[in-house]
Design a protein around this motif. Sequence first.
Motif, PDB file in Angstrom:
ATOM      1  N   ALA A   1      30.387  26.492 -14.881  1.00 13.01           N
ATOM      2  CA  ALA A   1      31.007  27.712 -14.407  1.00 13.01           C
ATOM      3  C   ALA A   1      32.376  27.153 -14.319  1.00 13.01           C
ATOM      4  O   ALA A   1      32.882  26.534 -13.317  1.00 13.01           O
ATOM      5  N   SER A   2      33.432  28.090 -15.146  1.00 12.16           N
ATOM      6  CA  SER A   2      34.651  27.803 -14.881  1.00 12.16           C
ATOM      7  C   SER A   2      35.343  28.264 -13.745  1.00 12.16           C
ATOM      8  O   SER A   2      36.231  27.797 -12.900  1.00 12.16           O
ATOM      9  N   HIS A   3      34.913  29.377 -13.031  1.00  6.72           N
ATOM     10  CA  HIS A   3      35.461  29.876 -11.865  1.00  6.72           C
ATOM     11  C   HIS A   3      34.252  31.124 -11.281  1.00  6.72           C
ATOM     12  O   HIS A   3      33.563  31.444 -11.866  1.00  6.72           O
ATOM     13  N   PHE A   4      34.608  31.604 -10.244  1.00  5.55           N
ATOM     14  CA  PHE A   4      33.863  32.504  -9.364  1.00  5.55           C
ATOM     15  C   PHE A   4      33.731  34.027  -9.945  1.00  5.55           C
ATOM     16  O   PHE A   4      32.803  34.723  -9.550  1.00  5.55           O
ATOM     17  N   HIS A   5      34.409  34.299 -10.841  1.00  5.88           N
ATOM     18  CA  HIS A   5      34.590  35.739 -11.322  1.00  5.88           C
ATOM     19  C   HIS A   5      33.193  36.239 -11.645  1.00  5.88           C
ATOM     20  O   HIS A   5      32.313  35.340 -12.354  1.00  5.88           O
TER      21      HIS A   5
ATOM     22  N   ASP B   1      24.561  23.532  -4.339  1.00  4.83           N
ATOM     23  CA  ASP B   1      24.033  24.089  -5.585  1.00  4.83           C
ATOM     24  C   ASP B   1      24.512  23.276  -7.024  1.00  4.83           C
ATOM     25  O   ASP B   1      23.986  23.594  -7.802  1.00  4.83           O
ATOM     26  N   ALA B   2      25.690  22.547  -6.829  1.00  6.69           N
ATOM     27  CA  ALA B   2      26.420  21.808  -7.772  1.00  6.69           C
ATOM     28  C   ALA B   2      25.930  20.248  -7.506  1.00  6.69           C
ATOM     29  O   ALA B   2      26.110  19.862  -6.428  1.00  6.69           O
ATOM     30  N   ASP B   3      25.888  19.738  -8.810  1.00  6.43           N
ATOM     31  CA  ASP B   3      25.884  18.191  -8.721  1.00  6.43           C
ATOM     32  C   ASP B   3      27.267  17.744  -8.825  1.00  6.43           C
ATOM     33  O   ASP B   3      27.467  16.626  -8.461  1.00  6.43           O
ATOM     34  N   ALA B   4      28.338  18.439  -9.355  1.00  2.00           N
ATOM     35  CA  ALA B   4      29.577  18.068  -9.373  1.00  2.00           C
ATOM     36  C   ALA B   4      30.555  19.355  -8.925  1.00  2.00           C
ATOM     37  O   ALA B   4      30.377  20.243  -9.719  1.00  2.00           O
TER      38      ALA B   4
ATOM     39  N   ASN C   1      12.009  25.632 -14.064  1.00  2.00           N
ATOM     40  CA  ASN C   1      12.063  24.561 -15.323  1.00  2.00           C
ATOM     41  C   ASN C   1      11.875  23.142 -14.626  1.00  2.00           C
ATOM     42  O   ASN C   1      12.732  22.248 -15.031  1.00  2.00           O
ATOM     43  N   PRO C   2      10.836  22.536 -13.857  1.00  4.01           N
ATOM     44  CA  PRO C   2      10.906  21.502 -13.238  1.00  4.01           C
ATOM     45  C   PRO C   2      10.934  20.356 -14.192  1.00  4.01           C
ATOM     46  O   PRO C   2      11.006  19.104 -13.528  1.00  4.01           O
ATOM     47  N   THR C   3      10.400  20.084 -15.273  1.00 10.60           N
ATOM     48  CA  THR C   3      10.243  19.065 -16.148  1.00 10.60           C
ATOM     49  C   THR C   3      11.637  19.010 -16.718  1.00 10.60           C
ATOM     50  O   THR C   3      11.719  17.930 -17.910  1.00 10.60           O
ATOM     51  N   LEU C   4      12.592  19.906 -16.751  1.00  5.64           N
ATOM     52  CA  LEU C   4      13.786  19.665 -17.429  1.00  5.64           C
ATOM     53  C   LEU C   4      15.033  19.181 -16.547  1.00  5.64           C
ATOM     54  O   LEU C   4      14.882  19.238 -15.341  1.00  5.64           O
ATOM     55  N   SER C   5      15.834  18.426 -16.998  1.00 10.21           N
ATOM     56  CA  SER C   5      16.868  17.704 -16.430  1.00 10.21           C
ATOM     57  C   SER C   5      18.117  18.559 -16.340  1.00 10.21           C
ATOM     58  O   SER C   5      18.762  18.756 -17.410  1.00 10.21           O
ATOM     59  N   PHE C   6      18.478  19.034 -15.202  1.00 10.95           N
ATOM     60  CA  PHE C   6      19.872  19.981 -15.164  1.00 10.95           C
ATOM     61  C   PHE C   6      20.982  19.215 -14.410  1.00 10.95           C
ATOM     62  O   PHE C   6      20.460  18.445 -13.250  1.00 10.95           O
ATOM     63  N   THR C   7      22.122  19.469 -14.671  1.00  9.63           N
ATOM     64  CA  THR C   7      23.214  18.874 -13.925  1.00  9.63           C
ATOM     65  C   THR C   7      24.102  20.196 -14.104  1.00  9.63           C
ATOM     66  O   THR C   7      24.703  20.700 -15.044  1.00  9.63           O
ATOM     67  N   TYR C   8      24.390  20.708 -12.680  1.00 13.64           N
ATOM     68  CA  TYR C   8      25.619  21.751 -12.529  1.00 13.64           C
ATOM     69  C   TYR C   8      26.776  21.071 -12.320  1.00 13.64           C
ATOM     70  O   TYR C   8      26.818  20.503 -11.312  1.00 13.64           O
ATOM     71  N   ILE C   9      27.567  21.612 -13.185  1.00 12.19           N
ATOM     72  CA  ILE C   9      29.073  21.245 -12.931  1.00 12.19           C
ATOM     73  C   ILE C   9      30.078  22.448 -12.756  1.00 12.19           C
ATOM     74  O   ILE C   9      30.076  23.434 -13.725  1.00 12.19           O
ATOM     75  N   LEU C  10      30.330  22.762 -11.465  1.00 11.00           N
ATOM     76  CA  LEU C  10      31.050  24.167 -11.115  1.00 11.00           C
ATOM     77  C   LEU C  10      32.411  23.867 -10.607  1.00 11.00           C
ATOM     78  O   LEU C  10      32.664  22.844  -9.962  1.00 11.00           O
ATOM     79  N   SER C  11      32.925  24.949 -10.820  1.00 13.90           N
ATOM     80  CA  SER C  11      34.449  24.944 -10.427  1.00 13.90           C
ATOM     81  C   SER C  11      34.629  24.999  -9.148  1.00 13.90           C
ATOM     82  O   SER C  11      33.829  25.798  -8.375  1.00 13.90           O
TER      83      SER C  11
ATOM     84  N   ALA D   1      37.879  20.514  -9.635  1.00 11.49           N
ATOM     85  CA  ALA D   1      39.104  21.266  -9.712  1.00 11.49           C
ATOM     86  C   ALA D   1      39.903  20.642 -10.587  1.00 11.49           C
ATOM     87  O   ALA D   1      39.712  19.677 -11.088  1.00 11.49           O
ATOM     88  N   LYS D   2      41.080  21.063 -10.929  1.00 11.75           N
ATOM     89  CA  LYS D   2      42.156  20.711 -11.854  1.00 11.75           C
ATOM     90  C   LYS D   2      42.503  19.125 -11.494  1.00 11.75           C
ATOM     91  O   LYS D   2      42.353  18.913 -10.325  1.00 11.75           O
ATOM     92  N   GLY D   3      42.081  18.304 -12.504  1.00 10.47           N
ATOM     93  CA  GLY D   3      42.519  16.836 -12.408  1.00 10.47           C
ATOM     94  C   GLY D   3      41.243  16.227 -12.166  1.00 10.47           C
ATOM     95  O   GLY D   3      41.448  14.951 -12.177  1.00 10.47           O
ATOM     96  N   SER D   4      39.958  16.920 -11.849  1.00 11.70           N
ATOM     97  CA  SER D   4      38.579  16.043 -11.698  1.00 11.70           C
ATOM     98  C   SER D   4      38.260  15.530 -12.794  1.00 11.70           C
ATOM     99  O   SER D   4      38.437  16.123 -13.966  1.00 11.70           O
ATOM    100  N   VAL D   5      37.652  14.550 -12.734  1.00  8.09           N
ATOM    101  CA  VAL D   5      36.973  13.898 -14.114  1.00  8.09           C
ATOM    102  C   VAL D   5      35.479  13.309 -13.625  1.00  8.09           C
ATOM    103  O   VAL D   5      35.324  12.845 -12.430  1.00  8.09           O
ATOM    104  N   TRP D   6      34.563  13.731 -14.386  1.00  7.99           N
ATOM    105  CA  TRP D   6      33.244  13.401 -14.127  1.00  7.99           C
ATOM    106  C   TRP D   6      32.617  13.039 -15.533  1.00  7.99           C
ATOM    107  O   TRP D   6      33.064  13.553 -16.321  1.00  7.99           O
TER     108      TRP D   6
END
Length: 262
Positions: A47-51, A89-92, A66-76, A95-100
């Motif tokens: 999700a790129s931003h809160f709008h 709520d997020a795994d990562a 969906n408990p059998t699936l692997s989700f990674t949430y990467i949010l602004s 903000a600008k400049g962050s790397v994962w």
Amino acid sequence: MKLTYIYHSGFTIETESCVLIFDCWMDPAGVIPRILSTTNKPIYVFASHFHEDHFTKDILKWRTDNPTLSFTYILSKDTMKRRRADKEDADAWMAKGSVWSNDIINVYATGSNDSGVSWIVEVKDAKNRATIKRIFHAGDLNNWYARFLTDDYDGGTIDSEAFGVIDPIKDEKQFLGELKDIKKITDSFDVIMFPVDGRIGNGYTRGARQFIEQFKVGLFIPMHFVVSSFKSAWRMKEFTDEYNIPFWSIEKESQAINIEKE
């Protein structure tokens, strides 16, 4: 890769190693249930931003439903700062400049001249970890006030009924500055998803044109056009043709396109 249009700025990208989901807030054609019921690959949700036209808390239910699936949430990070989501709520949070990164993807949070971030996502080869596809999702990065940059505009602020008090030149400079910062990371993308929003008025393709002037692009995908219609976004094809860039003329929700493996 298989790309599917969800709605507005929402897309899924299915690769050999994973599924990427960008800015899903409405899914009128049921793209997400279909994908979640047919994949066993790791799923990365962005999700790129809160709008509200880019994020809804409903996406967070996918993991518990969906408990059998692997989700990674990467949010602004602005999504949490605006109290649209909680820290857990997020795994990562980025903000600008962050790397994962992990063994499957690299993610760079790049800038926006509106809210949140834009995304560079590199999908890696499963054997040697080399990048095989590089994807850009712009979020709300765009030259939003292009309609005011007319030949007779001589600078300064404008009191706009639609936007309030704005400075179109200052905003364009910020936009171009964000492109410059992105170029420090890379100057080429296999796929870009970028706003082509007719509500901007005259010059609504200006930001997208400025992007393709500076970057090598394998496929241009318009987004953020839902209010002004699918056909309004096709206006951009005239300009991508000039650069020999393939253009996806999206016609409906759930439409898909395949990018052949090189």
